[in-house]
Design an enzyme around this catalytic site. Structure first.
Site, short mmCIF file in Angstrom:
data_model
loop_
_atom_site.label_atom_id
_atom_site.label_comp_id
_atom_site.label_asym_id
_atom_site.label_seq_id
_atom_site.Cartn_x
_atom_site.Cartn_y
_atom_site.Cartn_z
N HIS A 143 0.83 -1.20 0.00
CA HIS A 143 0.00 0.00 0.00
C HIS A 143 0.87 1.26 0.00
O HIS A 143 0.59 2.21 -0.75
CB HIS A 143 -0.92 0.02 1.23
CG HIS A 143 -2.18 -0.78 1.05
ND1 HIS A 143 -2.17 -2.15 0.88
CD2 HIS A 143 -3.50 -0.41 1.04
CE1 HIS A 143 -3.42 -2.58 0.76
NE2 HIS A 143 -4.24 -1.54 0.85
N HIS A 192 1.25 -3.87 9.16
CA HIS A 192 2.62 -3.72 8.67
C HIS A 192 3.52 -3.21 9.78
O HIS A 192 3.08 -2.46 10.66
CB HIS A 192 2.70 -2.74 7.49
CG HIS A 192 2.44 -3.38 6.16
ND1 HIS A 192 3.30 -4.29 5.60
CD2 HIS A 192 1.42 -3.21 5.28
CE1 HIS A 192 2.81 -4.68 4.42
NE2 HIS A 192 1.67 -4.04 4.21
#
Length: 226
Positions: A143, A192
């Protein structure tokens, strides 16, 4: 003499910026593979949690929903729609070569992102952290990288059509801000590590600079559209 010096400076700064981005990515990758970032990554991830590891994400009750909305800006669906919209604009502006560069660089950047993920094969944070759906490998953050690849690349290309410097700065600034928010949302939502996001930003920014250099070399966007 002044014109030649200005031309050399215009060529120098993107090369320096590209080098810094690549150095940042390679440095993060090396530190990650050696395990030197794990303690910092765990601390940052737990810092976003009330009560530390296993706690709920801090902030008001509506903040996780806002973060999920922001993280969606880096999703494949939104990025495909964004690239399509900008490519449509470039076609209507008569910038066909720039349109193909925008589409091709975005698609190739996605391929590089996937290859890097499988190459490093880093596991994501434990699922107990996850505030949204996530799977696959963690490093670099797809992302974060793809939001930089798409938004920064498109902004730098569209900025070449802008007639004034402040418009170019605005376009690139907005793109950088959106990419930054997407990356932060990935850490906040616990899908993440912070180093994944930093590496994604570095790789995505390097890609955007490289595409800008190609556009500059090909003199794209300098002619007037019909």
């Amino acid at each position: 003499m002044v014109i030649q010096r200005n031309f050399e400076l215009r060529l120098l700064w993107p090369i320096v910026l590209l080098g810094l981005c690549l150095w940042g990515f390679l440095n993060l990758a090396g530190e990650m593979m050696e395990g030197d970032l794990h303690a910092v990554d765990e601390w940052l991830l737990s810092w976003f949690r009330t009560g530390g590891v296993g706690g709920a994400a801090w902030g008001p009750r509506w903040l996780p929903d806002v973060m999920r909305d922001i993280t969606a800006l880096g999703s494949p669906t939104v990025l495909i729609l964004t690239v399509s919209a900008v490519c449509g604009y470039l076609m209507m502006a008569g910038q066909w070569h720039m349109m193909w560069l925008a589409a091709g660089s975005s698609l190739l950047g996605w391929g590089v992102s996937i290859a890097l993920k499988h190459g490093f094969a880093r596991a994501r944070p434990d699922a107990l952290f996850h505030g949204t759906l996530a799977d696959g490998y963690s490093f670099p953050s797809g992302h974060a990288m793809m939001s930089a690849v798409v938004f920064l690349t498109l902004a730098t290309l569209v900025a070449r059509l802008a007639p004034r410097t402040r418009l170019r700065v605005y376009a690139i600034g907005v793109a950088a801000g959106v990419s930054a928010l997407v990356g932060l949302s990935r850490v906040y939502l616990g899908v993440h590590w912070a180093s994944d996001v930093a590496a994604g930003w570095a790789a995505g920014a390097a890609w955007a600079v490289l595409v800008w250099m190609v556009a500059h070399r090909l003199h794209l966007g300098q002619g007037r559209s019909q």
